[in-house]
Design a protein around this motif. Structure first.
Motif, mmCIF file in Angstrom:
data_model
loop_
_atom_site.group_PDB
_atom_site.id
_atom_site.type_symbol
_atom_site.label_atom_id
_atom_site.label_comp_id
_atom_site.label_asym_id
_atom_site.label_seq_id
_atom_site.Cartn_x
_atom_site.Cartn_y
_atom_site.Cartn_z
ATOM 1 N N GLU A 1 8.847 -7.699 -8.825
ATOM 2 C CA GLU A 1 7.582 -8.456 -9.300
ATOM 3 C C GLU A 1 7.686 -9.896 -8.882
ATOM 4 O OE1 GLU A 1 5.139 -8.441 -13.253
ATOM 5 O OE2 GLU A 1 7.032 -8.854 -13.421
ATOM 6 N N VAL A 2 6.559 -10.453 -8.345
ATOM 7 C CA VAL A 2 6.590 -12.061 -8.184
ATOM 8 C C VAL A 2 5.753 -12.409 -9.034
ATOM 9 C CG1 VAL A 2 6.070 -13.835 -6.618
ATOM 10 C CG2 VAL A 2 7.407 -11.694 -5.735
ATOM 11 N N PHE A 3 5.969 -13.013 -10.283
ATOM 12 C CA PHE A 3 5.115 -13.299 -11.426
ATOM 13 C C PHE A 3 4.196 -14.551 -11.046
ATOM 14 C CE2 PHE A 3 4.330 -13.718 -16.006
ATOM 15 C CZ PHE A 3 3.986 -12.551 -16.258
ATOM 16 N N GLY A 4 2.973 -14.263 -10.466
ATOM 17 C CA GLY A 4 2.107 -15.466 -10.089
ATOM 18 C C GLY A 4 0.987 -14.847 -9.372
ATOM 19 N N PRO A 5 0.116 -15.791 -8.977
ATOM 20 C CA PRO A 5 -1.245 -15.378 -8.104
ATOM 21 C C PRO A 5 -0.974 -14.987 -6.680
ATOM 22 C CG PRO A 5 -1.283 -17.876 -8.514
ATOM 23 C CD PRO A 5 -0.079 -17.417 -9.206
ATOM 24 N N ILE A 6 -0.036 -14.260 -6.393
ATOM 25 C CA ILE A 6 0.221 -13.764 -5.089
ATOM 26 C C ILE A 6 -0.029 -12.400 -4.913
ATOM 27 C CG2 ILE A 6 2.073 -13.661 -3.199
ATOM 28 C CD1 ILE A 6 3.329 -16.009 -4.507
ATOM 29 N N LEU A 7 -0.823 -11.699 -4.048
ATOM 30 C CA LEU A 7 -1.140 -10.594 -3.719
ATOM 31 C C LEU A 7 -0.772 -10.247 -2.448
ATOM 32 C CD1 LEU A 7 -2.951 -7.940 -4.316
ATOM 33 C CD2 LEU A 7 -4.905 -9.099 -3.175
ATOM 34 N N HIS A 8 0.048 -9.332 -2.322
ATOM 35 C CA HIS A 8 0.650 -8.585 -1.195
ATOM 36 C C HIS A 8 -0.419 -7.322 -0.709
ATOM 37 C CE1 HIS A 8 3.913 -10.367 -3.494
ATOM 38 N NE2 HIS A 8 4.355 -10.830 -2.099
ATOM 39 N N VAL A 9 -0.456 -6.989 0.570
ATOM 40 C CA VAL A 9 -1.354 -6.155 1.166
ATOM 41 C C VAL A 9 -0.748 -5.429 2.198
ATOM 42 C CG1 VAL A 9 -3.492 -5.742 2.430
ATOM 43 C CG2 VAL A 9 -3.572 -7.701 0.879
ATOM 44 N N VAL A 10 -1.037 -3.919 2.067
ATOM 45 C CA VAL A 10 -0.395 -2.945 2.749
ATOM 46 C C VAL A 10 -1.445 -2.380 3.532
ATOM 47 C CG1 VAL A 10 1.285 -1.306 3.084
ATOM 48 C CG2 VAL A 10 1.778 -3.045 1.579
ATOM 49 N N ARG A 11 -1.447 -2.083 4.861
ATOM 50 C CA ARG A 11 -2.393 -1.285 5.400
ATOM 51 C C ARG A 11 -1.915 0.232 5.328
ATOM 52 N NH1 ARG A 11 -6.767 -4.142 8.951
ATOM 53 N NH2 ARG A 11 -5.918 -6.138 8.951
ATOM 54 N N TYR A 12 -2.605 1.138 5.123
ATOM 55 C CA TYR A 12 -2.279 2.615 5.145
ATOM 56 C C TYR A 12 -3.288 3.834 5.404
ATOM 57 C CZ TYR A 12 -4.354 4.344 0.614
ATOM 58 O OH TYR A 12 -5.231 4.714 -0.117
ATOM 59 N N ASP A 13 -2.801 4.920 5.726
ATOM 60 C CA ASP A 13 -3.787 5.959 6.045
ATOM 61 C C ASP A 13 -3.922 6.693 4.507
ATOM 62 O OD1 ASP A 13 -5.136 8.281 6.659
ATOM 63 O OD2 ASP A 13 -3.897 8.796 8.302
ATOM 64 N N PRO A 14 -4.994 6.948 4.061
ATOM 65 C CA PRO A 14 -5.502 7.593 2.533
ATOM 66 C C PRO A 14 -4.747 9.161 2.783
ATOM 67 C CG PRO A 14 -7.156 6.257 3.097
ATOM 68 C CD PRO A 14 -6.229 6.197 4.517
ATOM 69 N N SER A 15 -4.883 9.707 3.995
ATOM 70 C CA SER A 15 -4.403 11.049 4.010
ATOM 71 C C SER A 15 -2.716 11.111 3.998
ATOM 72 C CB SER A 15 -4.820 11.662 5.401
ATOM 73 O OG SER A 15 -4.189 10.905 6.425
ATOM 74 N N ASP A 16 -2.092 9.859 3.954
ATOM 75 C CA ASP A 16 -0.638 10.047 4.035
ATOM 76 C C ASP A 16 -0.302 9.609 2.396
ATOM 77 O OD1 ASP A 16 1.949 10.447 4.778
ATOM 78 O OD2 ASP A 16 2.038 8.279 5.482
#
Length: 1007
Positions: free
Chosen positions: A894-909
């Motif tokens: 956890e990084v405790f602050g207003p930082i959002l990490h984004v990961v692209r993915y395939d919902p079928s997976d």
């Protein structure tokens, strides 16, 4: 015919007075409404007869129903089939991938009993659609063992010429449904189709709306502004200066013209939005057509009126009769609003067009009032009260004379008949009726003396409009009941045309199954109440609290605290759950009474926004009341157990001894108070060790406990750093530890407790989480963005439940990110004590340094998509940031602050992607945005989490409603604010007595 009002000077209108009526007690309001009945006895009888005749005449028309009315009559909105169709309409057209579309069709259609509706409608298109849906249902409603993936089944069984027939048919059905909601895909198409309908006698004029979701970014707002401007040009050129009452007009949704159209941003709205609205109004005046401001949520009303007054008095708009607005009869304060509008029109010297509607956000208003702890609802809770209030408002509009040009939007025969009678009685013939495109045509065609009817017509792409329109229709299913039954020959005309006054007189109360927000939890506990930041008086109360808190020093040394608490334990435990519960309820009342200074103190010391403070004080109150009720339920006395004859068996719960409660700085009042309340309720003496960053909040809370009647020796406060906490935990006299904070500190406490000689004591720990949210392609982008921003950036991301990793589907990630990054620009970062601030500072310099270090690393190893610039603010402010990761492997904690990490993915997976997140070892909060229940189930299976939230934010758990806590690296359980929490603070004693030893079992002998 009424002349325009004569302009005359008058005092400024105090629109803020409307807020005093916002939450007026409904039973009192109903009594006042009945005491000033809009129709006398003769009028009521006449209207009832005319309404019944209207129904009969409408049913006798040769061309009486459109597809939409036939659909509503056949399916309604209260059965599985109708809801399935609406849910499909809300989502299907925006789904870009075939596999997900097939799943959505399969899931929604397989739940319906379509054969029961086959051939029953008198509209061929509804029957044809029902047949297609029945066949689709047969295809997808296979035994579970044959189903497999829905897309595979549908594809194999129905594929023809490379495209599944089911999907093609469903898509076409949704487009046909869209035609019933939407007049045209663009304004020119809408004008052309509207003109043909006027020639056919279905309408006399239109009000066009470039409808859709409200703006989330400034780019959205600019795009909507251009669409409205283009529409005004097209409508204006077509009008040929016939005047606003005789020509087509435009309806404008102000939330589409500014991404922060909310009262807390009123100054900004006036600066940025007002010029846009003025531009449109001046453009409409040039063509002499009507421009109407649509009504929106109750929280926006007063701000809307400030803006509307300024617009009405603009010198450039003088003499123009086309300016108008919509007002909602389901709000209890609408009659006062009409009075003020009448004053404004006279001040202006020109008529104001006023569209009276029932209201289209009822469900949302009710839910929002419950969640936010309002004293009542801003809307009526019964349809009868809304209908009667509508008539009272109609009478007021007529009484306004030439100041108001009334426009009555209704599909109700009784309402139409009543309005016409009122108009005749008032000598008013200058007014019009309005109906929605696709509904109400037969009602107005049945009138013996035709009246002007304007059709409210949405314009735009179906994929953009259907989600919005369907949600409004579903939200107000009760108010569409008239549409369901109006043309249904199986429903008596007397029922359809019933007098709402008679219904209200028979039951002159609020809805009995919808208690006001304070009574949300029934007899067990009162719901907490909070300030409403949309109300100026409430904002002012938080700026300058009248009360003062006692923050005098009550901290003692570790040894003194333990010794004192140990001596106090037995007597406190002996008091029993009921007596302890009474003190906790008194503490809740003390917190409620000191709400404002507590919010101010939280902002000042913890850097949390005022809305965060409001939520936190309410949570602390809820903890006290919930654990009081639990103490009365579990610890009021022995619990009888099943016993054999001649024996009694009971179970008792008692306090363990001295509990140490170590709380964090990010919820310095709520978690601090909640831990203490639970430990005290269970019969323990308690030592409170708050975070070193927030000592004054802890002092204030402890003093309130004492003032509420808690013996001073039962609760001891120990201030200090981590070393003091370590000393407390290591003391052999401690009987238990409750801790909320970092995973690392929880490990240290666990080792310390394990290393001690003596009794094994419990550790109740709630720690952080690497919290994820999974989006699929059925999710609505605007809802996703709203919930992501709240989840990731509210409280500056300094919540253990905050969103840390956002999983976006490859097919829609770009569009969601574009809107998300644009929406970030609308956030206000600054002084947390300012009601208009969204995000305050990071707690201290050390915490900010850790965030700076992390983002510096990410700039080289990942892709920082955006970080807001807060360099001018200085101090411990940190700009919210979005970082796109190449892989989930790039983040492990956890990084405790207003930082959002984004990961692209395939919902079928999802199974594999979810497993990677689960492997990190955390299990606190998890979010899902999808219209597929099966997808939400797949996410829940793949990612263990203590709290799962579907189609909403993942922060803001409510005590007793969403018990909060995690597993693995996120905590030990049980959940705070849940039914299994209190017993963990207690020890059990089973007591068995052989009463036969005394000479027999009296109960047995008396059988």
């Amino acid at each position: 015919m009424q002349s325009a009002p004569t302009p005359h000077p008058s005092a400024a209108i105090d629109w803020d007075q409307l807020d005093a009526l916002k939450y007026v007690d409904e039973d009192a309001a109903v009594a006042a409404l009945l005491a000033d009945a809009p129709l006398d006895a003769a009028g009521r009888a006449s209207v009832a007869a005319e309404a019944r005749n209207l129904v009969v005449r409408a049913r006798g028309l040769k061309r009486r129903k459109g597809v939409m009315e036939s659909f509503l009559e056949e399916f309604g909105l209260s059965n599985a089939e109708g809801l399935a169709l609406m849910c499909l309409a809300e989502a299907l057209l925006r789904v870009p991938d075939e596999q997900t579309a097939d799943k959505l069709i399969a899931e929604k259609i397989s739940t319906g009993q379509w054969a029961e509706h086959l051939g029953k409608s008198d509209h061929w298109l509804v029957n044809a659609g029902t047949f297609g849906l029945m066949m689709t249902g047969h295809v997808v409603n296979l035994p579970q063992e044959l189903k497999g993936e829905a897309s595979e089944v549908v594809g194999k069984l129905t594929k023809r010429m490379g495209e599944p027939v089911v999907r093609a048919g469903a898509m076409q059905a949704m487009r046909i449904l869209g035609e019933q909601f939407v007049l045209g895909r663009n304004i020119n198409a809408a004008l052309k189709r509207g003109a043909s309908m006027v020639r056919a006698g279905g309408a006399t004029r239109y009000s066009f709306d470039m409808l859709g979701e409200g703006a989330r970014t400034n780019e959205d707002a600019v795009r909507y502004l251009a669409a409205y401007a283009n529409a005004i040009d097209a409508v204006g050129e077509d009008a040929r200066n016939k005047g606003p009452h005789a020509s087509n007009g435009i309806s404008v949704k102000l939330s589409a013209l500014h991404p922060r159209y909310e009262t807390r941003q009123e100054e900004r709205v006036m600066h940025e939005l007002y010029p846009r609205v003025l531009q449109l109004a001046e453009q409409a005046k040039k063509y002499n057509i009507g421009l109407t401001m649509d009504a929106e949520e109750a929280d926006r009303l007063v701000m809307s009126m400030h803006l509307f007054e300024r617009l009405a008095l603009e010198p450039s708009l003088k003499g123009w009769e086309g300016l108008g607005l919509a007002i909602q009869a389901y709000q209890k304060r609408t009659r006062a609003l009409i009075e003020f509008l009448t004053q404004l029109a006279r001040k202006r010297g020109t008529t104001i067009q006023t569209r009276l509607v029932k209201g289209a956000y009822w469900d949302g208003e009710v839910k929002r009032a419950q969640i936010q702890g309002r004293v009542d609802f801003p809307v009526w809770t019964t349809k009868a009260a809304t209908d009667v209030h509508y008539l009272a408002c109609a009478r007021d509009l007529f009484r306004a004379g030439g100041a108001i040009f009334p426009q009555f939007a209704t599909h109700n025969a009784h309402t139409v008949a009543a309005v016409r009678r009122m108009g005749a009685s008032a000598g008013r013939d200058q007014f019009e009726f309005q109906r929605l495109h696709g509904m109400g045509e037969a009602l107005y065609a049945a009138l013996e003396h035709p009246v002007p009817v304007r059709v409210y017509a949405p314009v735009g792409g179906h994929e953009d409009l259907l989600p919005y329109l369907v949600r409004r229709l579903l939200e107000n299913g009760a108010n569409t009941s008239f549409v369901h039954s109006f043309l249904d020959d199986d429903v008596s005309p007397d029922v359809v045309a019933a007098d709402p006054m008679a219904t209200l007189e028979a039951n002159p109360h609020r809805h009995r199954r919808l208690p006001p927000p304070p009574q949300l939890f029934g007899a067990s506990r009162k719901n907490s109440t909070g300030r409403d930041l949309s109300v100026e008086a409430d904002r002012e109360a938080l700026r300058k609290p009248k009360q003062k808190l006692s923050e005098s020093g009550t901290s003692v040394a570790v040894d003194v605290a333990v010794t004192t608490a140990l001596k106090a334990h037995k007597e406190w435990d002996a008091r029993g759950g009921a007596e302890r519960g009474a003190i906790l309820r008194a503490m809740a009342d003390a917190l409620q009474a000191n709400h404002d200074p507590l919010c101010a103190l939280i902002a000042r010391e913890a850097g949390r926004s005022l809305q965060d403070g409001i939520d936190e004080v309410r949570e602390a109150i809820d903890f006290c009341r919930y654990y009081a009720a639990e103490a009365e339920r579990l610890l009021a006395g022995p619990i009888a157990l099943p016993s054999p004859a001649g024996e009694t068996d009971h179970l008792e719960l008692h306090g363990r001894g001295v509990f140490v409660c170590i709380s964090p700085w990010n919820f310095p009042l709520a978690i601090f108070t909640g831990q203490l309340a639970a430990a005290l309720a269970a019969g323990n003496a308690v030592i409170a060790k708050p975070a070193e960053q927030t000592p004054r909040i802890a002092e204030a809370a402890v003093n309130l406990f004492y003032e509420a009647g808690l013996p001073r020796d039962v609760l001891q406060l120990v201030q200090g750093d981590g070393k003091v906490g370590g000393e407390l935990v290591g003391d052999p006299r401690i009987a238990g530890v409750a801790f909320t904070g970092s995973t690392e500190v929880a490990r240290i406490i666990n080792r310390t407790l394990a290393a001690k000689d003596g009794p094994i004591v419990p550790l109740i720990a709630e720690t952080g989480g690497l919290n994820g949210m999974f989006i699929d392609t059925t999710a609505l982008k605007e809802q996703v963005v709203d919930d992501v921003i709240a989840s990731a950036f509210q409280s500056a991301g300094q919540r253990c439940s905050s969103l840390r990793v956002l999983f976006l589907p490859n097919d829609t990630a770009d569009g969601i990110l574009e809107t998300l990054l644009g929406a970030m620009d609308t956030l206000v970062i600054g002084d947390p004590a300012d009601p208009f601030t969204d995000i305050g500072p990071i707690i201290d310099a050390e915490a900010k340094a850790n965030l700076d270090k992390h983002i510096a690393k990410m700039r080289t190893e990942a892709k920082v998509l955006k970080q807001l610039d807060v360099s001018k603010l200085g101090g411990n402010f940190f700009g919210p940031a979005v970082i796109e990761l190449k892989s989930l492997d790039q983040i492990d904690k956890e990084v405790f602050g207003p930082i959002l990490h984004v990961v692209r993915y395939d919902p079928s997976d999802i199974a594999n992607v979810g497993a990677k997140l689960a492997a990190k070892g955390y299990g606190l909060t998890l979010g899902v945005h999808s219209r597929l229940e099966s997808f939400a189930d797949d996410v829940k299976k793949a990612v263990p989490a203590g709290n799962v939230y579907v189609n909403r934010t993942i922060v803001g758990a409510v005590v007793g409603v969403q018990p909060f806590g995690g597993s693995g690296l996120s905590g030990t359980g049980p959940k705070a604010g849940g039914p299994f929490y209190l017993p963990r603070f207690a020890e059990e004693r089973a007591i068995s007595v052989n009463i036969a030893a005394q000479g027999g079992d009296p109960h047995l002998l008396n059988l």
